[in-house]
Motif scaffolding. Structure first.
Motif, PDB file in Angstrom:
ATOM      1  N   GLY A  51      26.300  46.860   1.220  1.00 15.73           N
ATOM      2  CA  GLY A  51      25.399  46.758   2.350  1.00 15.73           C
ATOM      3  C   GLY A  51      25.320  45.331   2.865  1.00 15.73           C
ATOM      4  O   GLY A  51      25.655  44.371   2.161  1.00 15.73           O
ATOM      5  N   ALA A  52      24.849  45.193   4.097  1.00 18.85           N
ATOM      6  CA  ALA A  52      24.700  43.859   4.690  1.00 18.85           C
ATOM      7  C   ALA A  52      23.754  42.998   3.854  1.00 18.85           C
ATOM      8  O   ALA A  52      23.972  41.798   3.690  1.00 18.85           O
ATOM      9  CB  ALA A  52      24.207  43.971   6.126  1.00 18.85           C
ATOM     10  N   GLY A  53      22.719  43.615   3.304  1.00 21.32           N
ATOM     11  CA  GLY A  53      21.778  42.881   2.463  1.00 21.32           C
ATOM     12  C   GLY A  53      22.452  42.288   1.239  1.00 21.32           C
ATOM     13  O   GLY A  53      22.121  41.170   0.817  1.00 21.32           O
ATOM     14  N   THR A  54      23.410  43.005   0.681  1.00 15.75           N
ATOM     15  CA  THR A  54      24.142  42.507  -0.479  1.00 15.75           C
ATOM     16  C   THR A  54      24.970  41.282  -0.092  1.00 15.75           C
ATOM     17  O   THR A  54      24.990  40.288  -0.808  1.00 15.75           O
ATOM     18  CB  THR A  54      25.053  43.612  -1.058  1.00 15.75           C
ATOM     19  OG1 THR A  54      24.228  44.704  -1.463  1.00 15.75           O
ATOM     20  CG2 THR A  54      25.856  43.108  -2.238  1.00 15.75           C
ATOM     21  N   LEU A  55      25.633  41.363   1.062  1.00 17.22           N
ATOM     22  CA  LEU A  55      26.407  40.216   1.533  1.00 17.22           C
ATOM     23  C   LEU A  55      25.508  38.992   1.692  1.00 17.22           C
ATOM     24  O   LEU A  55      25.803  37.917   1.169  1.00 17.22           O
ATOM     25  CB  LEU A  55      27.086  40.535   2.866  1.00 17.22           C
ATOM     26  CG  LEU A  55      27.772  39.346   3.550  1.00 17.22           C
ATOM     27  CD1 LEU A  55      29.046  38.960   2.824  1.00 17.22           C
ATOM     28  CD2 LEU A  55      28.065  39.658   4.996  1.00 17.22           C
ATOM     29  N   TYR A  56      24.386  39.165   2.393  1.00 17.68           N
ATOM     30  CA  TYR A  56      23.518  38.024   2.681  1.00 17.68           C
ATOM     31  C   TYR A  56      22.724  37.550   1.466  1.00 17.68           C
ATOM     32  O   TYR A  56      22.306  36.399   1.414  1.00 17.68           O
ATOM     33  CB  TYR A  56      22.605  38.340   3.861  1.00 17.68           C
ATOM     34  CG  TYR A  56      23.392  38.381   5.152  1.00 17.68           C
ATOM     35  CD1 TYR A  56      23.931  37.217   5.683  1.00 17.68           C
ATOM     36  CD2 TYR A  56      23.634  39.584   5.800  1.00 17.68           C
ATOM     37  CE1 TYR A  56      24.683  37.244   6.853  1.00 17.68           C
ATOM     38  CE2 TYR A  56      24.380  39.623   6.970  1.00 17.68           C
ATOM     39  CZ  TYR A  56      24.902  38.454   7.494  1.00 17.68           C
ATOM     40  OH  TYR A  56      25.647  38.473   8.640  1.00 17.68           O
ATOM     41  N   ARG A  57      22.529  38.389   0.486  1.00 13.03           N
ATOM     42  CA  ARG A  57      21.872  37.962  -0.754  1.00 13.03           C
ATOM     43  C   ARG A  57      22.772  36.978  -1.507  1.00 13.03           C
ATOM     44  O   ARG A  57      22.325  35.986  -2.049  1.00 13.03           O
ATOM     45  CB  ARG A  57      21.552  39.179  -1.632  1.00 13.03           C
ATOM     46  CG  ARG A  57      20.756  38.856  -2.875  1.00 13.03           C
ATOM     47  CD  ARG A  57      20.212  40.071  -3.619  1.00 13.03           C
ATOM     48  NE  ARG A  57      20.896  41.341  -3.549  1.00 13.03           N
ATOM     49  CZ  ARG A  57      20.672  42.310  -2.643  1.00 13.03           C
ATOM     50  NH1 ARG A  57      19.790  42.150  -1.700  1.00 13.03           N
ATOM     51  NH2 ARG A  57      21.330  43.449  -2.694  1.00 13.03           N
ATOM     52  N   HIS A  58      24.066  37.264  -1.497  1.00 11.81           N
ATOM     53  CA  HIS A  58      25.020  36.386  -2.171  1.00 11.81           C
ATOM     54  C   HIS A  58      25.418  35.189  -1.311  1.00 11.81           C
ATOM     55  O   HIS A  58      25.615  34.087  -1.824  1.00 11.81           O
ATOM     56  CB  HIS A  58      26.289  37.160  -2.558  1.00 11.81           C
ATOM     57  CG  HIS A  58      26.077  38.160  -3.642  1.00 11.81           C
ATOM     58  ND1 HIS A  58      25.912  37.807  -4.956  1.00 11.81           N
ATOM     59  CD2 HIS A  58      25.993  39.518  -3.602  1.00 11.81           C
ATOM     60  CE1 HIS A  58      25.748  38.901  -5.694  1.00 11.81           C
ATOM     61  NE2 HIS A  58      25.786  39.948  -4.891  1.00 11.81           N
ATOM     62  N   PHE A  59      25.556  35.428  -0.005  1.00 11.49           N
ATOM     63  CA  PHE A  59      26.052  34.403   0.922  1.00 11.49           C
ATOM     64  C   PHE A  59      25.176  34.412   2.176  1.00 11.49           C
ATOM     65  O   PHE A  59      25.433  35.175   3.108  1.00 11.49           O
ATOM     66  CB  PHE A  59      27.518  34.684   1.290  1.00 11.49           C
ATOM     67  CG  PHE A  59      28.378  34.961   0.094  1.00 11.49           C
ATOM     68  CD1 PHE A  59      28.789  33.934  -0.743  1.00 11.49           C
ATOM     69  CD2 PHE A  59      28.754  36.260  -0.230  1.00 11.49           C
ATOM     70  CE1 PHE A  59      29.556  34.197  -1.866  1.00 11.49           C
ATOM     71  CE2 PHE A  59      29.530  36.530  -1.342  1.00 11.49           C
ATOM     72  CZ  PHE A  59      29.934  35.485  -2.166  1.00 11.49           C
ATOM     73  N   PRO A  60      24.133  33.589   2.196  1.00 14.46           N
ATOM     74  CA  PRO A  60      23.158  33.648   3.288  1.00 14.46           C
ATOM     75  C   PRO A  60      23.717  33.309   4.675  1.00 14.46           C
ATOM     76  O   PRO A  60      23.135  33.697   5.681  1.00 14.46           O
ATOM     77  CB  PRO A  60      22.078  32.648   2.881  1.00 14.46           C
ATOM     78  CG  PRO A  60      22.540  31.986   1.650  1.00 14.46           C
ATOM     79  CD  PRO A  60      23.779  32.636   1.169  1.00 14.46           C
ATOM     80  N   THR A  61      24.852  32.587   4.718  1.00 14.36           N
ATOM     81  CA  THR A  61      25.447  32.235   6.009  1.00 14.36           C
ATOM     82  C   THR A  61      26.956  32.444   5.954  1.00 14.36           C
ATOM     83  O   THR A  61      27.544  32.531   4.864  1.00 14.36           O
ATOM     84  CB  THR A  61      25.187  30.754   6.362  1.00 14.36           C
ATOM     85  OG1 THR A  61      25.852  29.932   5.388  1.00 14.36           O
ATOM     86  CG2 THR A  61      23.698  30.425   6.389  1.00 14.36           C
TER      87      THR A  61
END
Length: 114
Positions: A51-61
């Motif tokens: 999910g997009a949340g997983t991406l941004y949890r690991h890599f905020p930008t």
């Protein structure tokens, strides 16, 4: 008198979280190689099956993701050097490592990341 309290040691990431992070990095490397630094993060999320949340949890930008891909590839080169040096004669190890390095440079130049 105030006492200093020791900070707790950071917890080891859950296995599934680590697996997701590694999958994102793998897919991102392929996407950045193919499309450059402006590759679609939505496509990376879909291809990595997270999910997009997983991406941004690991890599905020986007920059954090690009940096992580770069660091991962450099770490792989360093690990390969150690492994090759332990398992091959010096000249063969150097030749094998240089071939890996040339591939790394070709990939990083084609992706316009570094």
């Amino acid at each position: 008198m105030a006492r200093k309290t020791a900070k707790p040691a950071p917890r080891k990431p859950r296995t599934d979280a680590q697996r997701n992070r590694e999958r994102i990095l793998e897919v991102a490397k392929e996407a950045f190689t193919r499309y450059g630094a402006s590759a679609s993060l939505d496509d990376i999320v879909n291809e990595a099956e997270v999910g997009a949340g997983t991406l941004y949890r690991h890599f905020p930008t986007r920059d954090a993701l690009i940096e992580a891909v770069y660091r991962t590839e450099v770490e792989k080169l360093a690990a390969a050097e150690r492994k090759l040096a332990e398992s091959m004669p010096p000249i063969e190890a150097l030749r094998a490592w240089m071939l890996l390095f040339v591939d790394y440079i070709a990939t990083s130049r084609s992706s316009r990341l570094y």
